[in-house]
Motif scaffolding. Structure first.
Motif, PDB file in Angstrom:
ATOM      1  N   VAL A  48       0.845  -1.201   0.000  1.00 48.24           N
ATOM      2  CA  VAL A  48       0.000   0.000   0.000  1.00 48.24           C
ATOM      3  C   VAL A  48       0.880   1.251   0.000  1.00 48.24           C
ATOM      4  CG1 VAL A  48      -2.236   0.885   0.769  1.00 48.24           C
ATOM      5  CG2 VAL A  48      -1.500  -1.344   1.551  1.00 48.24           C
ATOM      6  N   ARG A 143      -7.170   7.127   0.556  1.00 52.47           N
ATOM      7  CA  ARG A 143      -7.817   6.397  -0.544  1.00 52.47           C
ATOM      8  C   ARG A 143      -8.537   7.359  -1.496  1.00 52.47           C
ATOM      9  NH1 ARG A 143      -5.472   1.360  -0.794  1.00 52.47           N
ATOM     10  NH2 ARG A 143      -5.576   0.326   1.225  1.00 52.47           N
ATOM     11  N   TYR A 191     -11.785   4.770  -3.369  1.00 53.50           N
ATOM     12  CA  TYR A 191     -11.247   3.659  -4.166  1.00 53.50           C
ATOM     13  C   TYR A 191     -11.599   3.814  -5.652  1.00 53.50           C
ATOM     14  CZ  TYR A 191     -10.479   1.164   0.247  1.00 53.50           C
ATOM     15  OH  TYR A 191     -10.064   0.794   1.502  1.00 53.50           O
ATOM     16  N   TYR A 239     -13.171  -1.031  -5.130  1.00 46.90           N
ATOM     17  CA  TYR A 239     -12.250  -1.595  -4.152  1.00 46.90           C
ATOM     18  C   TYR A 239     -11.178  -2.478  -4.796  1.00 46.90           C
ATOM     19  CZ  TYR A 239     -10.855  -4.470  -0.081  1.00 46.90           C
ATOM     20  OH  TYR A 239     -10.160  -5.131   0.878  1.00 46.90           O
ATOM     21  N   GLY A 240     -10.187  -1.815  -5.421  1.00 42.72           N
ATOM     22  CA  GLY A 240      -9.054  -2.562  -5.942  1.00 42.72           C
ATOM     23  C   GLY A 240      -9.129  -2.866  -7.420  1.00 42.72           C
ATOM     24  N   HIS A 290      -8.781  -8.398  -7.275  1.00 40.45           N
ATOM     25  CA  HIS A 290      -8.600  -6.988  -6.961  1.00 40.45           C
ATOM     26  C   HIS A 290      -7.197  -6.789  -6.411  1.00 40.45           C
ATOM     27  CE1 HIS A 290     -10.322  -7.403  -2.548  1.00 40.45           C
ATOM     28  NE2 HIS A 290      -9.445  -8.330  -2.843  1.00 40.45           N
ATOM     29  N   TRP A 291      -6.808  -5.504  -6.279  1.00 43.39           N
ATOM     30  CA  TRP A 291      -5.468  -5.130  -5.815  1.00 43.39           C
ATOM     31  C   TRP A 291      -4.356  -5.649  -6.724  1.00 43.39           C
ATOM     32  CZ3 TRP A 291      -6.452  -1.124  -3.590  1.00 43.39           C
ATOM     33  CH2 TRP A 291      -7.381  -1.000  -2.557  1.00 43.39           C
ATOM     34  N   GLY A 307      -2.315  -9.462  -7.601  1.00 40.63           N
ATOM     35  CA  GLY A 307      -3.628  -9.174  -7.045  1.00 40.63           C
ATOM     36  C   GLY A 307      -4.113 -10.307  -6.173  1.00 40.63           C
ATOM     37  N   THR A 338       0.111  -8.913  -3.740  1.00 42.24           N
ATOM     38  CA  THR A 338      -1.091  -8.096  -3.836  1.00 42.24           C
ATOM     39  C   THR A 338      -0.818  -6.787  -3.112  1.00 42.24           C
ATOM     40  OG1 THR A 338      -3.464  -7.986  -3.382  1.00 42.24           O
ATOM     41  CG2 THR A 338      -2.133  -9.166  -1.784  1.00 42.24           C
ATOM     42  N   GLN A 339      -1.458  -5.700  -3.557  1.00 45.74           N
ATOM     43  CA  GLN A 339      -1.221  -4.358  -3.035  1.00 45.74           C
ATOM     44  C   GLN A 339       0.242  -3.946  -3.192  1.00 45.74           C
ATOM     45  OE1 GLN A 339      -4.196  -3.004   0.081  1.00 45.74           O
ATOM     46  NE2 GLN A 339      -3.715  -5.045   0.859  1.00 45.74           N
TER      47      GLN A 339
END
Length: 357
Positions: A48, A143, A191, A239-240, A290-291, A307, A338-339
């Motif tokens: 992140v 965000r 997001y 969200y992602g 996602h992500w 992700g 992920t992230q």
């Protein structure tokens, strides 16, 4: 997805014991071999975070979390020597912030979260290799989105404040070190995907608000300082998800959460046709995810890496050919992530950093 308790829930998820140290290893996707190879390890494991290609060709990695604490540290990567160097600390630790390359070559870091919303704004001077404070946001947030406008100003929109999605907008003038309020979006959004169109207007779409995953989209015109509604996506992408401008000027939105409730991750991909002012379906991704990251590479394709699907992080890498509307595999990353971040280097390779395994 996160509603009014989203920030607290995310903090509870994020601040777990630190992830495996092997995610300090970075890697590059090399289009000449259509695969990834490991590169030098970053000093601090993080996710992140933000990644910014500097004017000189190095990459600035800033802040984030390592899974047990928030980070204020930054590092730069030199692709020619395959080395990482410490780049000092910002004024506060944070994740969920934004980083924007200014016309001066400096990097503007805005907002974030470190147990509370962060109003702090910091600027990295790449020539002096140091940070200095800029004027705080009027309203702390995380965000959110941050977009460099043709004027050289930066528009910051939406995001969370005290766990609630926001609609308000601020514009930063780096020459005067001053923030001013602008017209709010048509509704709260966090997001979100935000991409500058070829004509200089800002396209904002998808994300979520306090009650819904969003398919709605809107456009900000810097000439009039007004928002107008655009055609909605055919389904929510919250969200992602990723939003990328293609070489044609069209937009591609991929993955994220669909409708709320149950297992809502989607593999759906949609293309916004700027000339037709409408969305149409595109070929689906290999995974509902996602992500992930989505990077426009030099041949005009989009590289999607990693992700998360459910509790599983992916090692996958795939290329999307917009002309053929087709996905092909691009090998696998050396690690599941992920992230994380993915940054196009000047030589056409893509630097992949951090993430949760």
């Amino acid at each position: 997805m996160f509603t009014c308790q989203g920030l607290l829930a995310l903090a509870a998820v994020v601040l777990q014991p630190a992830a495996r140290a092997d995610v300090r290893i970075t890697e590059v996707y090399d289009p000449t071999v259509n695969g990834s190879v490991a590169t030098a390890a970053i000093h601090d494991h993080r996710f992140v975070h933000t990644a910014t290609l500097l004017d000189g060709g190095n990459v600035l990695i800033a802040a984030g979390t390592n899974g047990s604490r928030y980070l204020a540290s930054a590092e730069t990567y030199d692709p020619e020597s395959d080395t990482w160097s410490r780049a000092g600390n910002m004024s506060v630790a944070r994740y969920g912030h934004t980083a924007t390359l200014l016309p001066t070559g400096e990097v503007l870091v805005v907002g974030g979260f470190n147990g509370a919303n962060v109003p702090n704004v910091d600027i990295y001077d790449a020539k002096e290799r140091r940070w200095h404070r800029a004027r705080n946001l009027h309203k702390a947030r995380d965000r959110h989105t941050a977009t460099l406008l043709p004027s050289g100003e930066v528009l910051v929109a939406g995001g969370y404040r005290q766990g609630q999605a926001q609609a308000d907008v601020e514009i930063y003038d780096p020459r005067a070190d001053r923030w001013r309020h602008a017209a709010p979006m048509t509704g709260p959004r966090t997001y979100a995907g935000a991409t500058l169109l070829a004509d200089g207007r800002l396209f904002m779409g998808a994300g979520e608000n306090a009650t819904d995953n969003l398919a709605t989209c809107e456009i900000f015109d810097p000439a009039t300082l007004k928002w107008t509604m655009a055609a909605p996506c055919q389904r929510p992408h919250a969200y992602g998800q990723s939003m990328t401008r293609l070489q044609s000027g069209d937009l591609l939105i991929a993955g994220g959460e669909g409708e709320r409730g149950g297992s809502s991750l989607t593999a759906d991909v949609e293309r916004y046709q700027v000339a037709a002012l409408s969305w149409r379906p595109a070929a689906k991704m290999r995974h509902a995810v996602h992500w992930h990251t989505a990077t426009l590479v030099k041949d005009g394709k989009i590289l999607v890496t990693g992700g998360q699907g459910g509790k599983r992080a992916f090692r996958s890498a795939d290329l999307y050919d917009a002309e053929a509307d087709r996905w092909t595999e691009a090998g696998s990353m050396t690690r599941a992530r992920t992230q994380h971040s993915a940054t196009l280097l000047r030589d056409g390779r893509v630097l992949i950093v951090g993430g949760e395994p």
